[in-house]
Motif scaffolding. Structure first.
Motif, PDB file in Angstrom:
ATOM      1  N   GLU A  31     -12.592   5.757   8.572  1.00  0.00           N
ATOM      2  CA  GLU A  31     -13.866   5.086   8.331  1.00  0.00           C
ATOM      3  C   GLU A  31     -14.975   6.130   8.276  1.00  0.00           C
ATOM      4  N   HIS A  59      -5.565  -1.805   0.280  1.00  0.00           N
ATOM      5  CA  HIS A  59      -6.026  -1.296   1.582  1.00  0.00           C
ATOM      6  C   HIS A  59      -7.443  -1.799   1.796  1.00  0.00           C
ATOM      7  N   GLN A  60      -7.538  -3.036   2.272  1.00  0.00           N
ATOM      8  CA  GLN A  60      -8.832  -3.685   2.388  1.00  0.00           C
ATOM      9  C   GLN A  60      -9.198  -3.905   3.857  1.00  0.00           C
ATOM     10  N   GLN A  61     -10.500  -4.014   4.103  1.00  0.00           N
ATOM     11  CA  GLN A  61     -10.982  -4.262   5.460  1.00  0.00           C
ATOM     12  C   GLN A  61     -10.534  -5.640   5.924  1.00  0.00           C
ATOM     13  N   ILE A 119      -7.637   9.300   5.547  1.00  0.00           N
ATOM     14  CA  ILE A 119      -7.681   7.854   5.735  1.00  0.00           C
ATOM     15  C   ILE A 119      -8.475   7.583   7.003  1.00  0.00           C
ATOM     16  N   ASN A 147     -13.987  -0.501   8.680  1.00  0.00           N
ATOM     17  CA  ASN A 147     -13.804  -0.405   7.229  1.00  0.00           C
ATOM     18  C   ASN A 147     -13.185   0.945   6.875  1.00  0.00           C
ATOM     19  N   ASP A 148     -11.902   1.103   7.236  1.00  0.00           N
ATOM     20  CA  ASP A 148     -11.239   2.353   6.894  1.00  0.00           C
ATOM     21  C   ASP A 148     -10.796   2.310   5.436  1.00  0.00           C
ATOM     22  N   GLN A 149     -10.874   3.484   4.784  1.00  0.00           N
ATOM     23  CA  GLN A 149     -10.538   3.609   3.369  1.00  0.00           C
ATOM     24  C   GLN A 149      -9.742   4.899   3.148  1.00  0.00           C
ATOM     25  N   TRP A 172       0.828  -1.204   0.000  1.00  0.00           N
ATOM     26  CA  TRP A 172       0.000   0.000   0.000  1.00  0.00           C
ATOM     27  C   TRP A 172       0.866   1.259   0.000  1.00  0.00           C
ATOM     28  N   VAL A 179     -13.823   7.790  -2.646  1.00  0.00           N
ATOM     29  CA  VAL A 179     -12.782   6.769  -2.527  1.00  0.00           C
ATOM     30  C   VAL A 179     -11.833   6.879  -3.708  1.00  0.00           C
ATOM     31  N   ASN A 204      -6.854   2.100  -2.689  1.00  0.00           N
ATOM     32  CA  ASN A 204      -7.621   1.164  -1.869  1.00  0.00           C
ATOM     33  C   ASN A 204      -7.475  -0.288  -2.313  1.00  0.00           C
TER      34      ASN A 204
END
Length: 243
Positions: A203, A229-231, A201, A236-238, A99, A221, A226
């Motif tokens: 949720e 950058h997955q949950q 960055i 579920n932060d993005q 990431w 988004v 992302n």
């Protein structure tokens, strides 16, 4: 998670779980990923790969309940990961080397200032990112600042006011839930008609930032930031661009 659980004890419990579930690769892959994440932070390194979702397959869990009655406890222990790294390393936002590589490519050579940088993990990995933080989180969740790089001790809004004329990107990473400084920053940038990029960055309407900020923000988004950058847990932060 027990307040007294150190990273060493956490790793020991993961090692024991790896032995117990060695015949079930769907489970051991998740345990091993968590173990490698903690080990990386112990050595002031970033995890080599993003974490997978940590929840066990429901059908497998049901099938193993009789022979392995602690399976739900083991799954719960994996979900203690974020609390473990917060308490032991002062890390709230968990990210990986792939990431960071995506982010570095996205930023290019643009001067970038990170707000609320914490221990400066992100800035330590990307040369063009300058870390700022007032370090007032000392003692929160029993953490103590142990910066990975130089941190300019500045309140986030003060940092914005100092650098908005000379920086192309601001990054706000895991701003505390309910603290409305994020909304003040967004309003200031709008008032100045700032033309740079504001990356946030967190949720949306969840564990990070203030409700006022999410109400004010026009956010989207960023797909390229992302994909790595997955949950992995219940948060579920993005990565967003905010206007």
């Amino acid at each position: 998670m027990d307040e007294q659980l150190t990273s060493a004890n956490y790793l020991a419990s993961l090692t024991a779980a790896l032995t117990e579930y060695q015949d079930f690769p769907q489970i051991t892959a998740k345990i091993q990923a968590v173990k490698e994440t903690v080990l990386a932070y112990q050595h002031r390194q970033l995890p080599a790969q993003p974490l997978p979702p940590l929840e066990f397959p429901v059908d497998l869990t049901f099938d193993l309940l009789e022979s392995h009655p602690d399976i739900l406890t083991v799954e719960s222990r994996l979900n203690d990961l974020r609390e473990c790294v917060i308490e032991n390393f002062g890390v709230w936002h968990l990210f990986s080397q792939p990431w960071v590589e995506d982010l570095a490519t996205y930023l290019g050579d643009r001067p970038t200032v990170q707000l609320m940088a914490g221990n400066g993990l992100l800035a330590s990995q990307i040369q063009t990112v300058h870390a700022t933080d007032n370090l007032d989180w000392q003692g929160q969740d029993i953490t103590q600042p142990q910066p990975w790089t130089t941190i300019e001790q500045l309140d986030a809004l003060a940092a914005v006011k100092k650098y908005y004329q000379t920086t192309a990107v601001f990054i706000l990473e895991w701003s505390p839930d309910g603290v409305e400084l994020d909304a003040e920053i967004l309003q200031f940038l709008r008032d100045q008609q700032w033309s740079g990029e504001f990356l946030v960055i967190g949720e949306a309407n969840g564990a990070t930032n203030s409700a006022r900020f999410w109400h004010m923000a026009d956010y989207q988004v960023i797909p390229v930031l992302n994909r790595q950058h997955q949950q992995f847990d219940f948060i579920n932060d993005q990565v967003f661009i905010v206007h």
